[in-house]
Design an enzyme around this catalytic site. Structure first.
Site, PDB file in Angstrom:
ATOM      1  N   GLU A  72       0.771  -1.213   0.088  1.00 49.04           N
ATOM      2  CA  GLU A  72      -0.008   0.041  -0.052  1.00 49.04           C
ATOM      3  C   GLU A  72       0.872   1.432   0.034  1.00 49.04           C
ATOM      4  OE1 GLU A  72      -2.374  -3.509   1.352  1.00 49.04           O
ATOM      5  OE2 GLU A  72      -0.349  -2.646   2.033  1.00 49.04           O
ATOM      6  N   HIS A 141      -9.792  -6.004   9.751  1.00 46.36           N
ATOM      7  CA  HIS A 141     -10.577  -5.833   8.692  1.00 46.36           C
ATOM      8  C   HIS A 141     -12.278  -5.349   8.822  1.00 46.36           C
ATOM      9  CE1 HIS A 141      -7.755  -9.183   7.726  1.00 46.36           C
ATOM     10  NE2 HIS A 141      -7.605  -8.713   6.295  1.00 46.36           N
TER      11      HIS A 141
END
Length: 347
Positions: A72, A141
């Site tokens: 990322e 998550h």
């Protein structure tokens, strides 16, 4: 919901999921503007884990639809650089929880660059990311983190609750010269393996259209209490309003649609009409969206019939166990019980 499109006499209705509406919006903008491209993990051949880039690779090819390594920091940093030199990247951070490894690129570079350059170097970047829990994927998550991004100046923050809004807000986001965080709730995407809130599947016009930022929607009118929410919380509020209506309590439901800019005027007007306020937010309770909305109403001087209340996620890491996670999440039952208390207290 007032957020849905006006039905034209000669137009066939077609209901889409949020995932399909997002993919259609991106495709239409890529056809219109060659500077728009898409990148992220599994967004090309797979079409995105949440389905919002399906079909793009086949039409636009790997030069404009790029699968990236699992870094990322690397690919979001690259997207910021692309935006700084005139491209319009749409980049996916698969789960908002992963923001920690790339926040420098998001906030210290993308969000601040326009200000630092005196407006000479805009960063037209859309960062789309999934939010929300309820399916046992634990704290890695399942967060929303709305308040985290809304708190940081320089970025616009979008949270659609239905497919019609998702398309119009995505098109507006891609055309914006500022970085936009597009936060989609997993429970609304239309992915079978996650389950889908049926109210998020709405009529979506085929033509391109924009929904302006900073305009909340009144999803249901009422005179007894104002319930403000966003994303999946809107559907919980609508379910609760239906139950409350059977008890003779008319709840007005406000869908924020965007956090930055925030439509304080609609929130204040609705609260002034009803005299009561309940905010529903799946993000953490402290220092977040719910507190900001309540503060905005109180600071406006609106006369309240009862103290405002909020329902949010407690200030704990999100549990893996469904037996622990589900009781901590907002629910229609919690909204009904709290709204009932507010109304009774104000009579």
């Amino acid at each position: 919901m007032t957020a849905t499109a006006t039905i034209l006499p000669n137009r066939t209705r077609r209901n889409l999921t949020i995932a399909k509406a997002m993919a259609e919006a991106i495709a239409q903008e890529m056809r219109r503007d060659d500077s728009v491209l898409v990148l992220g993990e599994d967004i090309a051949a797979l079409g995105g884990v949440f389905g919002n880039t399906r079909g793009l690779l086949d039409e636009f090819g790997p030069a404009r639809v790029r699968d990236t390594p699992i870094s990322e920091t690397g690919f979001i940093g690259a997207a910021v650089g692309m935006a700084a030199v005139g491209l319009r990247p749409v980049v996916e951070l698969m789960f908002v929880d992963f923001f920690g490894v790339c926040m420098d690129a998001i906030y210290n570079l993308a969000a601040k660059n326009c200000y630092f350059s005196g407006g000479q170097s805009p960063v037209p970047l859309v960062l789309m990311t999934s939010v929300g829990g309820g399916y046992g994927d634990a704290g890695q998550h399942s967060q929303c983190l709305y308040g985290t991004f809304a708190h940081l100046p320089g970025m616009k923050v979008v949270v659609p609750s239905n497919a019609h809004d998702a398309k119009g807000l995505m098109i507006r986001a891609i055309r914006d010269d500022n970085p936009v965080i597009f936060m989609f709730h997993k429970a609304l995407q239309g992915m079978g393996w996650l389950g889908t809130v049926q109210g998020s599947i709405t009529d979506v016009p085929e033509d391109a259209y924009e929904i302006p930022f900073g305009q909340a929607a009144i999803c249901r009118a009422g005179n007894d209490i104002c319930i403000v929410s966003l994303g999946a919380g809107v559907h919980l509020a609508l379910d609760a309003a239906q139950s409350l209506g059977e008890e003779g309590i008319a709840a007005e439901v406000v869908d924020l649609r965007t956090l930055v800019p925030l439509d304080r005027a609609t929130i204040i007007a609705s609260t002034a009409k009803t005299g009561r306020l309940l905010v529903v937010d799946e993000d953490y309770q402290s220092f977040g969206v719910s507190g900001e909305i309540i503060a905005s109403v109180v600071e406006s001087g609106v006369a309240l019939k009862a103290p405002p209340r909020r329902i949010a996620f407690p200030d704990i890491p999100i549990p893996f166990s469904p037996a622990l996670e589900h009781p901590a999440l907002p629910s229609a039952a919690k909204i009904v019980a709290t709204a009932r208390q507010i109304v009774r207290a104000g009579r």
